[in-house]
Scaffold this motif. Structure first.
Motif, PDB file in Angstrom:
ATOM      1  N   TYR A 175      54.778  51.922  38.609  1.00  0.00           N
ATOM      2  CA  TYR A 175      55.806  52.784  39.193  1.00  0.00           C
ATOM      3  C   TYR A 175      57.041  52.002  39.631  1.00  0.00           C
ATOM      4  O   TYR A 175      57.917  52.551  40.297  1.00  0.00           O
ATOM      5  CB  TYR A 175      55.227  53.570  40.371  1.00  0.00           C
ATOM      6  CG  TYR A 175      54.391  54.748  39.925  1.00  0.00           C
ATOM      7  CD1 TYR A 175      54.975  55.996  39.699  1.00  0.00           C
ATOM      8  CD2 TYR A 175      53.023  54.605  39.702  1.00  0.00           C
ATOM      9  CE1 TYR A 175      54.212  57.072  39.278  1.00  0.00           C
ATOM     10  CE2 TYR A 175      52.256  55.682  39.285  1.00  0.00           C
ATOM     11  CZ  TYR A 175      52.850  56.914  39.068  1.00  0.00           C
ATOM     12  OH  TYR A 175      52.104  57.984  38.654  1.00  0.00           O
ATOM     13  N   GLY A 176      57.123  50.715  39.283  1.00  0.00           N
ATOM     14  CA  GLY A 176      58.345  49.957  39.479  1.00  0.00           C
ATOM     15  C   GLY A 176      58.511  49.295  40.824  1.00  0.00           C
ATOM     16  O   GLY A 176      59.625  48.861  41.161  1.00  0.00           O
ATOM     17  N   ALA A 228      52.874  54.327  50.931  1.00  0.00           N
ATOM     18  CA  ALA A 228      52.240  54.941  49.754  1.00  0.00           C
ATOM     19  C   ALA A 228      50.776  55.279  50.014  1.00  0.00           C
ATOM     20  O   ALA A 228      49.973  55.359  49.067  1.00  0.00           O
ATOM     21  CB  ALA A 228      52.368  54.031  48.549  1.00  0.00           C
ATOM     22  N   ASN A 229      50.398  55.446  51.272  1.00  0.00           N
ATOM     23  CA  ASN A 229      49.044  55.830  51.653  1.00  0.00           C
ATOM     24  C   ASN A 229      48.027  54.822  51.089  1.00  0.00           C
ATOM     25  O   ASN A 229      48.141  53.626  51.310  1.00  0.00           O
ATOM     26  CB  ASN A 229      48.750  57.262  51.212  1.00  0.00           C
ATOM     27  CG  ASN A 229      47.591  57.887  51.962  1.00  0.00           C
ATOM     28  OD1 ASN A 229      47.306  57.528  53.093  1.00  0.00           O
ATOM     29  ND2 ASN A 229      46.915  58.836  51.330  1.00  0.00           N
ATOM     30  N   ASP A 238      48.449  59.601  45.072  1.00  0.00           N
ATOM     31  CA  ASP A 238      49.436  59.277  46.103  1.00  0.00           C
ATOM     32  C   ASP A 238      50.795  58.974  45.473  1.00  0.00           C
ATOM     33  O   ASP A 238      51.837  59.449  45.968  1.00  0.00           O
ATOM     34  CB  ASP A 238      48.975  58.072  46.921  1.00  0.00           C
ATOM     35  CG  ASP A 238      47.760  58.384  47.781  1.00  0.00           C
ATOM     36  OD1 ASP A 238      47.589  59.554  48.155  1.00  0.00           O
ATOM     37  OD2 ASP A 238      46.981  57.450  48.063  1.00  0.00           O
ATOM     38  N   PHE A 239      50.811  58.205  44.383  1.00  0.00           N
ATOM     39  CA  PHE A 239      52.078  57.892  43.724  1.00  0.00           C
ATOM     40  C   PHE A 239      52.709  59.145  43.111  1.00  0.00           C
ATOM     41  O   PHE A 239      53.935  59.312  43.139  1.00  0.00           O
ATOM     42  CB  PHE A 239      51.867  56.824  42.648  1.00  0.00           C
ATOM     43  CG  PHE A 239      51.710  55.432  43.195  1.00  0.00           C
ATOM     44  CD1 PHE A 239      52.732  54.834  43.910  1.00  0.00           C
ATOM     45  CD2 PHE A 239      50.541  54.718  43.005  1.00  0.00           C
ATOM     46  CE1 PHE A 239      52.596  53.549  44.411  1.00  0.00           C
ATOM     47  CE2 PHE A 239      50.396  53.434  43.511  1.00  0.00           C
ATOM     48  CZ  PHE A 239      51.425  52.838  44.225  1.00  0.00           C
ATOM     49  N   LYS A 259      56.361  60.822  43.827  1.00  0.00           N
ATOM     50  CA  LYS A 259      57.273  61.151  42.736  1.00  0.00           C
ATOM     51  C   LYS A 259      57.695  62.616  42.795  1.00  0.00           C
ATOM     52  O   LYS A 259      58.877  62.947  42.602  1.00  0.00           O
ATOM     53  CB  LYS A 259      56.590  60.847  41.401  1.00  0.00           C
ATOM     54  CG  LYS A 259      57.496  60.982  40.189  1.00  0.00           C
ATOM     55  CD  LYS A 259      56.749  60.573  38.917  1.00  0.00           C
ATOM     56  CE  LYS A 259      57.644  60.745  37.706  1.00  0.00           C
ATOM     57  NZ  LYS A 259      56.918  60.357  36.444  1.00  0.00           N
ATOM     58  N   ASP A 260      56.729  63.505  43.075  1.00  0.00           N
ATOM     59  CA  ASP A 260      57.037  64.930  43.194  1.00  0.00           C
ATOM     60  C   ASP A 260      57.949  65.201  44.386  1.00  0.00           C
ATOM     61  O   ASP A 260      58.684  66.208  44.409  1.00  0.00           O
ATOM     62  CB  ASP A 260      55.752  65.746  43.341  1.00  0.00           C
ATOM     63  CG  ASP A 260      54.888  65.695  42.085  1.00  0.00           C
ATOM     64  OD1 ASP A 260      55.423  65.322  41.013  1.00  0.00           O
ATOM     65  OD2 ASP A 260      53.677  65.995  42.175  1.00  0.00           O
TER      66      ASP A 260
END
Length: 818
Positions: free
Chosen positions: A309-310, A266-267, A273-274, A278-279
């Protein structure tokens, strides 16, 4: 938590924290046994005792007779003529008074005249080594010659002793609450005592801490058996129970058993970044995230976003570092706090209130907004690359892919020892002021470290000790005491959400609001050769004046050095955003802060065991301690100016001027946020109203400058004599200046940020972890307005702007009424 008595530590300095059963209570007082009457064994000696008493009485009488003949009679014969002379002159004195008038009235007038003359000559000619009056009913406007006092500073600095202290503090790990930490706390206390600090508070606080526990029960490995991370920096020969080498995050959450899952890169773990993941149609739910340290947001904020974000857990990848000999170290592990400091600093289980002595409500872990809600653990850069090279698909960050592998999963378990209430220790010594002792200047240094902490904390502790030595020596040399009190604080728990400084503040918050007028922070003071200065606008002019008086040894002043390193600009930043002890002083109290340090062009291995004395020496950070000496000279002069200037050296005009640029910055920030939001119902932001209140502040600055000039002229024209009435007026103006700061502390803090109540200055939740050179955004201004803009609560942002305008108008009007 009540004060405890600790067992004396031996020289071996065990690495484990003190166990609860090692903390011994104070032993009870022993009762004296009293016998009533004489025993039968003593009755037969009563006659002997009477004979002895008789002989003693005879000897005593003879001794008294000799004293009477040899001493009392000769002295009486000497005194008699003196007494006769006294009676003669007293008779002449009474006759003279009768000629002048009523004897009772005349005697009283002569008595008043005598007392006034005595006080005048006492205060006018009681001159010390600094060439100034030491005070009294009448006193010099500039009570001591500050420049003459400051001339002693350079010769007082002992670089050899500073280096010895630096090596000693770096010789043992001192995690907060461990025996190494306690040993250094006791050493700091004894150092204060030995240098003449009379008032010392060895302040014990009960706070949440956690430590790396059973090494075998904490692991990160691949389920196919092809890889296991080395979760220790332990060198060869080190004991397995040397916990300072083990991997953990302060304030991290443990796992409930083993976690297994796919892992995703996730950088830096930012919102951008999140969103990119997601995109890219990458599902983050129940995944284990690999996140790099550093970037634009604090690491604790990354944990909060990961939970949002889970994610199931986060593995932080440490940075690699290069030493002075060109060797790159990619196997070190950085241990960074993951308590949500931007929500509230201090004990994570008592966010927003003190965890001091007595009954304290402590939240359970899951109810505290300051605690991490998913497990975290750091690994080395080397091990991070081993994991990352197995990812071959997904979103790309630079050269690195993010996609999860279907076949390979991470199995991880984190077992840290968690203590809800464990002792940590602040050590605070003070030199009491002579004029306004209730006003306090605070100099604070972090003492604890996640390992040896040479540059991260020990440079600050060493310089704090040198400042203590200098100012106590100044007291002895010139019979000097400061006009206002000076506090020297060694804060504990800095790696645990700034627990030591925050809890110290929270237990005396109302007092500090009224009395604290400046804070100087001593964190990581020497890590290179680049001079960096941060300051509240009130104090920038004073700092520039001081920098201009300290030579760097090359026929140039430190002000010249600052200019040369900033393209000719005398740049002093107000961006206090890093995780340092100035955060609670600014955000809870609005006390003006100062930081002066030498930083390096490259980051240093903070929070790892690589931050040790050997690396400090090998990398030639400051081999001859020149920069340490320069920092001591600068700080000594700053402390003297702040504690001794008759008027607290706040420059109101500088604040007003900088405020205009801060308003432009927040206006631009607002326009950017509004421009990126398609909503049409945005409230009006009344920046003009705030600008008008700054005009009032400018008028107050002009009036204050006129009053200050008249006061100085009067004192000079009066032969450096300040009448008591004028001195009391000056003290009142000092009170007004300090009261100005407290006007901006909100009684109604944001619901989700109880540790941030300053409407004017302070760090916003989304501010960067550190401000890069060239970033012109004023991140340390209008924190609540920025927070509400970031969360699209525009009406609240508008209301806070209006409230701030009213507060500024009120505070400016009260600085000095015409």
């Amino acid at each position: 938590m009540t004060q405890q008595r600790y067992q004396r530590l031996d020289g071996s300095q065990p690495m484990h924290p003190p166990l609860y059963d090692e903390i011994q209570p104070t032993p009870p007082m022993e009762q004296f046994e009293i016998e009533d009457g004489e025993s039968s064994s003593n009755l037969h000696s009563s006659n002997t005792r009477h004979r002895l008493l008789g002989r003693a009485s005879s000897i005593t009488k003879k001794f008294a007779s000799n004293i009477n003949r040899g001493v009392i009679r000769p002295v009486t014969q000497m005194i008699d003529p003196i007494y006769e002379g006294y009676k003669y002159f007293n008779m002449q004195y009474e006759q003279a008074i009768l000629k002048l008038g009523n004897p009772l009235v005349v005697k009283r007038l002569l008595y008043v005249f005598f007392i006034m003359s005595f006080i005048f000559f006492l205060t006018k000619y009681n001159v010390d080594g600094s060439g100034q009056s030491s005070g009294g009913a009448f006193s010099s406007g500039k009570l001591y010659d500050i420049e003459k006092l400051a001339e002693s500073f350079e010769s007082m600095v002992d670089v050899k002793t500073m280096k010895e202290h630096l090596e000693y503090f770096s010789s043992m790990p001192h995690l907060a609450g461990t025996k190494g930490d306690l040993a250094l706390a006791r050493y700091m206390e004894s150092y204060m005592k030995n240098n003449g600090i009379r008032t010392i508070d060895f302040n014990e606080i009960g706070s949440f801490v956690n430590y790396p526990s059973n090494y075998d029960h904490t692991y990160v490995r691949l389920n196919d058996g092809s890889f296991q991370a080395q979760l220790s920096e332990k060198p060869e020969g080190a004991a397995n129970d040397a916990m300072q080498y083990h991997s953990y995050n302060p304030n991290a959450m443990n796992t409930n058993g083993e976690i297994r899952g796919q892992y995703i890169y996730a950088n830096y773990g930012t919102e951008e970044d999140f969103q990119k993941l997601k995109d890219g149609a990458i599902d983050l739910a129940e995944k284990i995230l690999l996140v790099r340290y550093g970037g634009s947001i604090p690491n604790s904020n990354k944990v909060k976003l990961g939970k949002k974000y889970g994610a199931a857990a986060i593995i932080f990848i440490s940075n690699s570092f290069e030493t002075g000999d060109g060797v790159v170290h990619d196997d070190i592990i950085e241990r960074v706090n993951v308590g949500l400091e931007r929500f509230s600093t201090g004990d994570v289980l008592t966010p927003g209130w003190s965890s001091g002595e007595g009954y304290v409500i402590r939240l359970p872990w899951f109810k505290s907004e300051t605690t991490a809600k998913i497990p975290t653990v750091p690994i080395s850069y080397k091990d991070g690359q081993e994991l990352l090279k197995r990812l071959k698909k997904g979103v790309k960050f630079g050269k690195q892919y993010s996609g999860a592998s279907e076949e390979i999963q991470i199995a991880m378990k984190i077992t840290n020892e968690q203590r809800e209430v464990h002792p940590i220790w602040n050590v605070v010594g003070s030199i009491e002021g002579r004029e306004q002792p209730e006003k306090g200047l605070i100099i604070g240094a972090s003492r604890d470290s996640t390992c040896f902490g040479t540059m991260g904390t020990n440079t600050g502790s060493v310089i704090l000790m040198e400042l203590i030595k200098i100012f106590t020596a100044l007291q002895r040399k010139f019979n000097w005491s400061p006009s206002r009190s000076i506090y020297f604080a060694s804060f504990d728990g800095s790696e645990y959400n700034l627990a030591g400084s925050t809890e110290w503040i929270e237990s005396r918050q109302e007092q500090l609001k009224r009395q604290g007028f400046a804070y100087i922070d001593l964190s990581d003071l020497v890590t290179g050769d680049i001079l960096e200065v941060k300051s509240h606008p009130f104090l920038k002019k004073m700092i520039k004046d001081v920098l201009g008086k300290v030579s760097n040894g090359d026929s140039k002043s430190l002000l010249d050095l600052l200019k040369s390193q900033n393209s000719g600009n005398e740049f002093i930043s107000n961006n206090f955003v890093e995780s340092k002890n100035y955060i609670p002083f600014i955000n809870l109290l609005n006390i003006p802060a100062i930081e002066v340090k030498f930083s390096g062009t490259k980051p240093y291995p903070k929070s790892s065991c690589m931050d040790n004395f050997q690396h400090f020496e090998k990398a030639k950070i400051d081999p001859d301690m020149k920069n340490h000496k320069l920092i001591v000279q600068v700080l000594s002069r700053l402390i003297l100016e702040l504690a001794e200037q008759p008027l607290i050296p706040y420059n109101i005009n500088d604040l007003a001027t900088d405020m205009m640029s801060y308003i432009k910055d927040i206006e631009n920030y607002t326009n950017e946020v509004f421009g990126n939001d398609e909503k049409s119902d945005k409230p009006a932001m009344e920046f003009v109203r705030l600008e008008n209140s700054i005009q009032t502040l400018m008028s107050a600055a002009e009036r204050f400058q006129q009053w200050s000039s008249r006061w100085k002229s009067f004192v000079v024209e009066s032969g450096d004599v300040e009448p008591s009435l004028l001195a009391m007026n000056r003290w009142k103006e000092n009170d007004n200046l300090v009261d100005f700061n407290s006007k901006f502390i909100s009684d109604y803090p944001q619901k989700y940020r109880p540790g941030y109540v300053n409407l004017l200055f302070g760090v916003s939740f989304g501010a960067p972890e550190s401000v890069e050179k060239g970033d012109t955004r004023q991140w340390n201004t209008f924190p609540s307005i920025r927070d509400y803009l970031d969360t699209k609560q525009y009406t609240r942002a508008s209301n806070d702007l209006r409230t701030l305008s009213n507060l500024m108008e009120e505070a400016a009007s009260e600085i000095l009424r015409p």
